[in-house]
Write an enzyme that holds these catalytic residues in place. Structure first.
Site, PDB file in Angstrom:
ATOM      1  N   ASP A 333      48.655  45.299  36.174  1.00  0.00           N
ATOM      2  CA  ASP A 333      48.698  46.698  36.583  1.00  0.00           C
ATOM      3  C   ASP A 333      49.946  46.927  37.426  1.00  0.00           C
ATOM      4  O   ASP A 333      50.406  46.018  38.124  1.00  0.00           O
ATOM      5  CB  ASP A 333      47.439  47.024  37.396  1.00  0.00           C
ATOM      6  CG  ASP A 333      47.476  48.422  37.960  1.00  0.00           C
ATOM      7  OD1 ASP A 333      47.646  49.369  37.185  1.00  0.00           O
ATOM      8  OD2 ASP A 333      47.350  48.562  39.199  1.00  0.00           O
ATOM      9  N   ASP A 522      43.751  45.948  41.008  1.00  0.00           N
ATOM     10  CA  ASP A 522      43.213  46.115  42.348  1.00  0.00           C
ATOM     11  C   ASP A 522      41.703  45.918  42.410  1.00  0.00           C
ATOM     12  O   ASP A 522      41.103  46.003  43.470  1.00  0.00           O
ATOM     13  CB  ASP A 522      43.582  47.488  42.925  1.00  0.00           C
ATOM     14  CG  ASP A 522      43.053  48.633  42.067  1.00  0.00           C
ATOM     15  OD1 ASP A 522      42.182  48.391  41.204  1.00  0.00           O
ATOM     16  OD2 ASP A 522      43.513  49.774  42.248  1.00  0.00           O
ATOM     17  N   ASP A 526      40.874  49.314  37.967  1.00  0.00           N
ATOM     18  CA  ASP A 526      41.079  48.542  36.744  1.00  0.00           C
ATOM     19  C   ASP A 526      39.829  47.766  36.334  1.00  0.00           C
ATOM     20  O   ASP A 526      39.913  46.812  35.564  1.00  0.00           O
ATOM     21  CB  ASP A 526      42.241  47.566  36.938  1.00  0.00           C
ATOM     22  CG  ASP A 526      43.530  48.288  37.278  1.00  0.00           C
ATOM     23  OD1 ASP A 526      43.947  49.140  36.480  1.00  0.00           O
ATOM     24  OD2 ASP A 526      44.094  48.015  38.345  1.00  0.00           O
TER      25      ASP A 526
END
Length: 693
Positions: A333, A522, A526
Site C-alpha cells: 500500500d 496499515d 487494507d
C-alpha cells in the site's frame, strides 16, 4: 518433556514450558541426575562383577527417576507418551539381564530430556523477559505530590513523571515536556524518537535527556508490552503445515510402536528363539520413539517467533513463519507504508513580482479553520498567521474568504486559473504533489505544492526485496500521476492506482498466479487485501490492536527494511523446519529396520536415537538467531543532529521560488534521491544553521 512431546493433550507441554527456566544448564534436574548416572556407569567399568551390577542398577534408578514417575502418572490419566516406550524398554532390558544397557538408556534419555526442556524453556523465557523491561517502580503525581508506586498500582488518568534515563512503566500520552525515546526494545529501530505534548508513548521504552509528564492510558496488565507478549504466546499455538504434519505422524506413532513391538515379539517367538525376538522388540520400542519427530518443528517455530519479536517483527505462529518464508510477490500500500502519511509543503511558487512568504501567509490564513488533510501541512509551513474572516468552504474546489480586509481564494487548478504558473503546476503534479493556487484581491499570487513524502528507507527496502527474488507491486487509491511519481522514487515498476479496497483484494488474488503473495498495509483500510493475501503484514503496528489482529505479521516499527529482513528470517527458519523433519524422519526410517533385524543392539539404538534428538533440538534453536534481523541505523539518523523539531520553514531562494526541504538533513537520501540544498552556501562545511524541516 518425555510426555510433552508426544502426549495426547498439551497439559504436560504447558507445564514444562511455562516454568521458570534455570539460570544455568547445570542446574537442570534431569542433567544433574544424568551426571550422577554417568559417574555410576563409568565406575561400573572398573568394579568387580557384583559391584558393577549394583552400580549399573543404581545408575538405572537415578536416570529413570527423571522420566519414569511422570510416565506412570500420565498413563494413569490416559496419556501415552514416548516416556512409556523408554520405560518398557528399560524394564525389558533388566528382565533380560542387560543391566548396563538399561542404565545407558536411562542415562542418555535423561541427558536428551534435560537439554530439550532447557532449550524450550529458555527460548520461551526470552520472550517473557520482555515484561522485565517494565520498571519495578514508577513516580506518579497524586494529591499534589510525587509518589513512588509499583506499576501494578497505576490507574488510568494518573500522571507519570519520567526522568532522564528511566523506563516508561506503561502506555500513555505526553502531557508536558520534550525528550527523545529509545524504542529499540519494542520496535527494533535504533534511532531515538522525538516526543512532545500529545505524543503517544509505550511501556518499556527508555527516556532520553528531558523530563516527561505522561498521562496513563493503559494499566500494566493491558499495556502494549503485555499485549505483545500475550499475542505472541497465542501465536505460538497457531500451527503451520509442517507442525501439523509432524504432530499428525507423532501422536499415533506411540501406540503404533507398541503394537509393532508386540507383533515382532509374538511372531518372532513363533518362528525362532523367543529371547532373541523379545529383545529385538524392546530395541524397536526405542528406535521408533517419535520424540525427535514431534519436536522437530515446535522448537524451531518458538525460537524463530521469539527472536523476531525481540527485533520488532511479530510473527503470528508457525503458519505465519511458513507463509512468509515462501513469499514471491509483495503488494505494498502507498499511503502510510511507502509514504509517511504526513503531507507537507515541498515547494512554494510565486508569480513574478510577488513574495513567496505572502503566498504562504494568505494560504495559511484561509486554512486556519479547515479540517482538510492538506491544511495542517500549509499551516505548519506558514507559521503563525492571523486567521482569515468569513472563510467559506467550496466542496470539491477550495476556500474563499477575506484576509487582511481583501478577498482571497485558495483551490485546485481549474477553480483558479493557473495563468503564468501553468508549467509549474504541471511540473509539480508530475512529481506527485497536490497543487493549490492562491488568489489575493482578485489577482493570482502563487501556488503551494503539498506531498506525502516517501520514506527515506523505501528505495533500499525495495532493492533488498528484488535481490531476494521478490516481485513488488504498489497498490493505491491515489490518482495515477501521483502513484507513478511515488513508484518511480521507490523503484517500483508495477504500479496500480485509483483502486478501491475491493480492487486491492481482487488484484492480490490475481497476483497469486505468480506465487505466494504478501500484502503490507496499515491493517485497517487494507483489511480485505490483508485477509486475501497468503501473508498479511501490518506496518507500524505498535500499540494498535486492530493492526495486530488484522495481520499474520506485524512490523512494530516504521522502517520498511524490516520487511525484507523478516522474509529472510522466515526463509531461514523454514529451511530449518525442513531440515528437522527430514533428519527426524530419516532416523526413524533407518533405525527401525536395523533394530527389527538385529543389526543394531539396544545400546547403539539408544545412542543413535538420543543423539538425533539432541541434533534436532540444537538445529531448531538456530532458528532463534537474529543474523537476518540486524539493528539498522535509520536513514533519518542524520536528522537528529542537524534538523530542528519545529515546523518546516521556507528557505527563500531567488527566481521567484521557495523550496521547502522536508525532514532529511542536507545530502540525506529520500527515496534514493539526494536532498542536498541547491546552493552549498546554505550550510557550507560547518554546522547547518538553516532549517530543512
Amino acid at each position: 518433556m518425555a510426555d510433552a512431546c508426544c502426549a495426547t493433550d498439551a497439559e504436560s507441554a504447558h507445564e514444562k514450558t511455562t516454568a521458570t527456566p534455570p539460570a544455568a544448564v547445570w542446574q537442570v534436574r534431569e542433567l544433574q541426575a544424568a551426571a550422577v548416572a554417568g559417574v555410576l556407569l563409568l565406575a561400573a567399568l572398573f568394579l568387580p562383577e557384583d559391584a558393577a551390577r549394583i552400580a549399573e542398577l543404581a545408575a538405572l534408578v537415578v536416570g529413570a527417576a527423571t522420566f519414569a514417575p511422570g510416565t506412570l502418572r500420565a498413563l494413569f490419566r490416559g496419556r501415552i507418551g514416548v516416556g512409556l516406550l523408554m520405560t518398557l524398554a528399560a524394564v525389558g532390558a533388566v528382565a533380560l539381564g542387560n543391566y548396563g544397557e538399561a542404565a545407558t538408556l536411562a542415562f542418555l534419555f535423561s541427558v536428551a530430556e534435560g537439554l530439550e526442556g532447557y532449550a524450550v524453556a529458555r527460548t520461551q523465557h526470552g520472550l517473557r523477559a520482555l515484561l522485565t523491561l517494565v520498571p519495578l517502580s514508577a513516580t506518579v503525581q497524586r494529591a499534589g505530590a510525587e509518589v513512588v508506586v509499583g506499576p501494578e498500582e497505576l490507574r488510568l488518568g494518573d500522571v507519570l513523571v519520567v526522568k532522564p534515563g528511566e523506563r516508561i512503566a506503561t502506555d500513555g500520552v505526553v502531557s508536558s515536556g520534550r525528550s527523545s525515546l529509545d524504542t529499540s526494545v519494542v520496535t527494533g529501530e535504533s534511532v531515538p524518537v522525538e516526543v512532545g505534548p500529545g505524543a503517544e508513548v509505550f511501556a518499556g521504552t527508555v527516556n532520553g535527556v528531558g523530563v516527561l509528564e505522561i498521562t496513563v492510558t493503559a494499566t500494566s496488565e493491558d499495556n502494549s508490552l503485555a499485549r505483545l507478549v500475550h499475542i505472541v504466546h497465542e501465536a505460538q499455538e497457531r500451527k503451520g503445515t509442517s507442525q501439523r504434519l509432524a504432530e499428525r505422524f507423532a501422536k499415533p506413532m506411540v501406540p503404533g510402536v507398541l503394537v509393532l513391538a508386540a507383533l515382532i515379539a509374538v511372531l518372532g517367538s513363533l518362528l525362532g528363539d523367543p529371547g532373541v525376538w523379545i529383545e529385538r522388540s524392546l530395541v524397536v520400542l526405542v528406535a521408533a520413539a517419535p520424540c525427535a519427530f514431534a519436536l522437530s518443528v515446535p522448537v524451531a517455530v518458538v525460537a524463530a517467533i521469539g527472536a523476531a519479536s525481540k527485533a520488532g517483527v511479530l510473527l503470528k505462529g508457525g503458519a505465519a513463519v511458513e507463509a512468509l518464508g515462501m513469499i514471491r510477490v509483495v503488494a505494498i500500500d502507498k499511503t502510510g507504508t511507502l509514504t509517511r502519511n504526513e503531507p507537507s509543503v515541498i515547494e512554494v511558487v510565486a508569480v513574478a513580482g510577488a513574495d513567496q512568504a505572502k503566498v504562504l501567509s494568505v494560504a495559511a490564513a484561509l486554512e486556519t479553520r479547515s479540517e482538510h488533510p492538506l491544511a495542517a501541512a500549509i499551516l505548519a509551513a506558514g507559521g503563525v498567521v492571523t486567521p482569515g474572516t468569513a472563510v467559506e468552504a467550496l466542496p470539491g474546489h477550495g476556500l474563499r474568504g477575506t484576509v487582511g480586509g481583501r478577498p482571497a481564494r485558495l483551490g485546485k487548478p481549474g477553480f483558479i486559473a493557473a495563468g503564468s504558473l501553468a508549467a509549474d503546476v504541471e511540473r509539480l503534479q508530475d512529481a506527485g504533489a497536490t497543487v493549490v493556487l492562491v488568489e489575493y484581491d482578485g489577482v493570482l499570487l502563487g501556488a503551494v505544492a503539498v506531498r506525502d513524502e516517501i520514506r527515506p528507507e523505501v528505495a533500499e527496502a525495495i532493492a533488498m526485496l528484488r535481490n531476494q527474488g521478490v516481485a513488488v507491486v504498489m497498490l493505491t487509491g491515489d490518482n495515477a500521476r501521483t502513484a507513478a511519481a511515488i513508484g518511480e522514487q521507490a523503484g517500483i515498476e508495477d504500479v496500480r492506482a485509483e483502486l478501491l479496497p475491493a480492487d486491492k483484494a481482487r488484484i492480490v488474488t490475481e497476483l497469486k498466479a505468480r506465487g505466494p503473495v504478501a500484502m503490507i498495509g496499515d491493517g485497517i483500510n487494507d483489511a480485505p487485501a490483508l485477509a486475501t493475501a497468503d501473508a498479511g503484514i501490518a506496518m507500524g503496528a505498535m500499540g494498535s490492536d486492530v493492526a495486530i489482529e488484522a495481520a499474520d505479521v506485524a512490523l512494530m516499527g516504521e522502517d520498511l527494511r524490516r520487511l525484507p529482513d523478516a522474509i529472510a528470517h522466515a526463509r531461514a527458519a523454514r529451511r530449518i523446519l525442513t531440515q528437522n523433519l527430514v533428519l527426524s524422519g530419516g532416523i526413524l526410517v533407518t533405525l527401525v529396520p536395523l533394530a527389527a533385524t538385529g543389526v543394531l543392539g539396544l545400546a547403539a539404538v539408544v545412542a543413535s536415537h538420543e543423539l538425533a534428538e539432541v541434533l534436532v533440538i540444537g538445529n531448531g534453536i538456530r532458528a532463534g538467531r537474529k543474523q537476518h534481523l540486524p539493528v539498522r541505523l535509520a536513514l533519518r539518523a542524520a536528522q537528529a543532529k542537524n534538523v530542528s523539531v519545529r515546523a518546516p520553514e521556507p528557505v527563500m531562494a531567488p527566481a521567484g521560488r521557495s523550496l521547502l526541504r522536508l525532514s532529511a538533513a542536507p545530502g540525506a537520501s529520500e527515496g534514493g534521491k539526494s536532498t542536498a540544498p541547491e546552493s552549498s552556501s546554505c550550510c557550507g562545511d560547518g554546522p547547518c544553521t538553516c532549517n530543512h524541516g
